[in-house]
Every structure is written in C-alpha cells, then in structure tokens.
Write an enzyme that holds these catalytic residues in place. Structure first.
Site, mmCIF file in Angstrom:
data_model
loop_
_atom_site.group_PDB
_atom_site.id
_atom_site.type_symbol
_atom_site.label_atom_id
_atom_site.label_comp_id
_atom_site.label_asym_id
_atom_site.label_seq_id
_atom_site.Cartn_x
_atom_site.Cartn_y
_atom_site.Cartn_z
ATOM 1 C CB CYS A 192 -0.876 0.134 1.249
ATOM 2 S SG CYS A 192 -2.187 1.130 1.227
ATOM 3 C CB CYS A 219 -1.832 4.898 3.216
ATOM 4 S SG CYS A 219 -1.881 3.282 4.531
ATOM 5 C CB CYS A 264 -4.510 3.636 -0.007
ATOM 6 S SG CYS A 264 -4.779 3.706 1.842
ATOM 7 C CE LYS A 282 -7.783 -1.061 4.686
ATOM 8 N NZ LYS A 282 -6.190 -0.896 4.224
ATOM 9 N NE ARG A 301 -6.669 4.703 9.064
ATOM 10 C CZ ARG A 301 -7.683 4.914 8.834
ATOM 11 N NH1 ARG A 301 -8.156 6.142 8.870
ATOM 12 N NH2 ARG A 301 -8.081 4.268 7.754
ATOM 13 N NE ARG A 361 -6.423 4.649 5.075
ATOM 14 C CZ ARG A 361 -5.394 5.606 5.225
ATOM 15 N NH1 ARG A 361 -5.229 6.419 4.297
ATOM 16 N NH2 ARG A 361 -4.461 5.445 6.072
ATOM 17 C CE LYS A 365 -7.342 -3.915 7.901
ATOM 18 N NZ LYS A 365 -6.014 -3.150 6.906
ATOM 19 C CB SER A 425 -4.750 -1.626 15.427
ATOM 20 O OG SER A 425 -5.248 -0.797 14.517
ATOM 21 C CE1 TYR A 458 -0.941 -5.671 14.327
ATOM 22 C CE2 TYR A 458 -3.201 -5.551 14.377
ATOM 23 C CZ TYR A 458 -2.015 -5.199 13.832
ATOM 24 O OH TYR A 458 -2.136 -4.331 12.695
HETATM 25 C C1 PBG Z 1 -2.882 0.118 4.925
HETATM 26 C C2 PBG Z 1 -3.509 -0.536 5.990
HETATM 27 C C3 PBG Z 1 -4.046 -0.320 7.339
HETATM 28 C C4 PBG Z 1 -4.327 -1.476 7.886
HETATM 29 C C5 PBG Z 1 -3.753 -2.579 7.118
HETATM 30 N N1 PBG Z 1 -3.190 -2.011 5.884
HETATM 31 C C6 PBG Z 1 -4.578 0.924 7.539
HETATM 32 C C7 PBG Z 1 -5.663 1.692 6.876
HETATM 33 O O1 PBG Z 1 -6.374 1.201 5.906
HETATM 34 O O2 PBG Z 1 -5.913 2.846 7.251
HETATM 35 C C8 PBG Z 1 -5.184 -1.695 9.260
HETATM 36 C C9 PBG Z 1 -4.508 -2.547 10.116
HETATM 37 C C10 PBG Z 1 -4.914 -2.615 11.440
HETATM 38 O O3 PBG Z 1 -5.889 -1.688 11.997
HETATM 39 O O4 PBG Z 1 -4.581 -3.365 12.264
HETATM 40 N N2 PBG Z 1 -3.591 0.374 4.029
#
Ligand code: PBG
Length: 326
Positions: free
Chosen positions: A118, A120, A128, A193, A203, A215, A246, A272, A311
């Site tokens: 990605c 970002c 992204c 996603k 982030r 986003r 996700k 996360s 995690y």
């Molecule tokens: C990058 C990405 C993100 C996550 C995984 N790849 C962040 C987003 O889309 O803002 C999130 C992973 C997480 O929150 O554990 N695009």
C-alpha cells in the site's frame, strides 16, 4: 424431543474431541512493524505489547513468535521519508525490502513472509494512492502498487498483500509478478476492507493517518455486505489466491457470507482497534484477557475464516498448543 448434547460435554477430552471449530497455529499470521533505522525496538503506545523494529532487529520479533509456533508474518514498513507518490515504497533499498533480505537470510523457508502492499505509509498526504485534484486516482496508482509488490517479491517476499482497495490491483500485481517470472508468488488481497474506526491504533503505529479527508472513497461503507461479496468476486476473477475480510469481529456476517460463496481460503484480519480494546479492557481489570483472546479468535474461525491475521497470534499459538482452543 430430547437432544442430549449435554452428554458431549461430560469430559474435557470428549469436549475437545467433538469441537466443531478447529484451528491450528499454521493458520495464524502475525503482523510486524518495521521502521527505517538501526537498533530500534520501541513499544507502540497505542498497541500495548506490540513493538516497532528496524530491519536489523526485526528478526528478534520473528524468532520469538516462531518459538511459540507462529510461522507466518505480515510486514508493514515505516519509511524515513515520504513524498507525494510514495517513492520509498518501491525503491530497492526500502525499509520492507531491507527487512525481507535480512529475514530471508536468517530464516530461509522457516518463516513465511507476507508484505502489505500500500502507499499510505509512504505518501506525504497519507492516502493509499496518488492524489489528483484532491482525489485518490485509482488508475495511476496501479503501476506504483505493481512496482512495490514486484520489489517486495524480488527482495524475498513469499506472498504479497495489497491493501489499498484500488480497483484492478490484483490483475496489475499478477501481471507484474508473472512478467518477472514470479508466477509462484501468491496474492492475498484485502478484497473486503471497510472504512473503519478500528484502524485507529494502526495508523498511529504506522504513521499513516490521512492528512486530509478520509478513506471512504476507496474503503467500503459498513452498511453494505453485497458490495463486499462483489469485490471479493472481482478479486477472485483477477486471480487472487487468498481474500481478506477486514476488520473481523464486527464483520463476522461478511466472513460467513463469503465462506458460503467462495472456494478460496478466507483470511480474517482482526485489526489494531480490536486488539487495543481487549488490551485496554484487560488493563482496567474489566475482562479476562486470555479468555477474551481465545473466545474472539474462535468466533472468527467459527464464522468461516480459514486464516487469522492477529496481533494476538503468539498468544493464540500458545492457547492452541495447550488445547484451550483448537
Ligand atoms: C494500509 C493498512 C491499514 C491497515 C492495514 N493496512 C490501515 C488503513 O487502511 O488505514 C489496518 C490494520 C490494523 O488496523 O490493524 N492501507
């Protein structure tokens, strides 16, 4: 009617024998953050218990997880410098590329290395994709994602995982990999996603918050599930090998519907915010952390996930080994 399912719960051995949901440590993927620099092992404030490494120290994180039975890793990079087009994502000496070479040299095929593809984390604006007239431009982003995936694979990535939600990403990556003879490198696509507040701690960890806007133009609206199924089907048509849903816990219905629809492996990404909520509630003595980790992971598999990106992967590997779950 007298359905004595109770009889099947009469002993621990029998309960384990008759479990409907099975999980194994081989289906776990552990995300790791790698930052440009040397000798770095810094705790992540927003994600208690997780660490940000540099390419020369990340082997420690991999080794510790391998020792507990986790074998697959998802690498996220945090570059030294960012620009409008995310150049650090695809340079040969990028932070993820350095980490890959280091880890491959040390662990060979003992560790399966997947990379997040990605822009970002690498763009100054934190989006992204490329920005044209204040909007993320889908098509001009694709060649940069393809270059990034290719440079990861050339540096040793076993699998690439595009997470930017640009249409046509899987086809663009597949073409670039195949043209370079990397036909055996699979693509695990973040197909469904959602635009989610559960990504907050990530982030902060990855320094990838958008500097303007959000986003929502490329990530999905959480009111929708058909859209997820459609995107998953499109990614399969473009030859994705694994698809990701996700986040996970608030999206178990999406996982279940996907499992009914497709024949490919489904990876659920417990993100996360899901991690941080359990950690925070446990730190406040409101819940039993270990039990919550076990119960929430099993619910994700029960919904239909084949693979779990978490995690908590090391803790889960231990729980599986002990027979508490799985
Ligand atoms: C990058 C990405 C993100 C996550 C995984 N790849 C962040 C987003 O889309 O803002 C999130 C992973 C997480 O929150 O554990 N695009």
């Amino acid at each position: 009617m007298d359905i004595r399912t109770r009889r099947l719960r009469s002993s621990t051995i029998l309960r384990q024998m008759t479990r409907e949901t099975r999980l194994s440590a081989s289906s776990l993927i552990y995300p790791l953050f790698v930052r440009e620099g040397q000798g770095i092992e810094e705790p992540l404030p927003a994600m208690a218990g997780q660490t940000r490494y540099s390419p020369d120290t990340v082997a420690k994180g991999v080794q510790a997880a391998l020792d507990l039975g986790v074998r697959s890793f998802l690498l996220f990079g945090i570059p030294a410098s960012k620009d409008e087009v995310g150049t650090s994502a695809f340079i040969e000496d990028g932070v993820v590329q350095q980490a890959l070479r280091q880890l491959k040299q040390q662990f060979g095929s003992d560790a399966y290395l997947i990379t997040d593809v990605c822009l970002c984390e690498y763009t100054s604006h934190g989006h992204c994709g490329l920005i044209i007239d204040q909007n993320v431009d889908n098509d001009s982003t694709l060649p940069l994602l393809a270059k990034t995936a290719l440079s990861h694979a050339q540096a040793g990535a076993d699998m690439v995982a595009p997470s930017g939600m640009m249409d046509g990403t899987v086809a663009a990556l597949r073409a670039a990999l195949d043209a370079d003879g990397l036909t055996d490198v699979p693509i695990m696509s973040y197909a469904a996603k959602y635009a989610s507040a559960f990504y907050g701690p990530f982030r902060e960890a990855a320094g990838s918050a958008p500097q303007f806007g959000d986003r929502k133009s490329y990530q999905m609206d959480y009111h929708n599930s058909l859209e997820a199924l459609k995107r998953i089907q499109l990614d399969i048509d473009e030859s994705a090998d694994v698809v990701i849903v996700k986040p996970a816990l608030s999206y178990l219905d999406i996982i279940a519907k996907t499992a009914e629809m497709i024949l490919l492996p489904i990876a659920a990404y417990s993100v996360s915010g899901e991690y941080a909520m359990i950690k925070a509630a446990a730190a406040a003595d409101l819940v039993d952390e270990y039990k919550l980790i076990c119960e929430s992971a099993v619910s994700i598999y029960r919904a239909g996930a084949d693979i779990l990106i978490s995690y908590f992967a090391p803790e889960l590997a231990v729980a599986i080994q002990k027979g508490d779950i799985g």
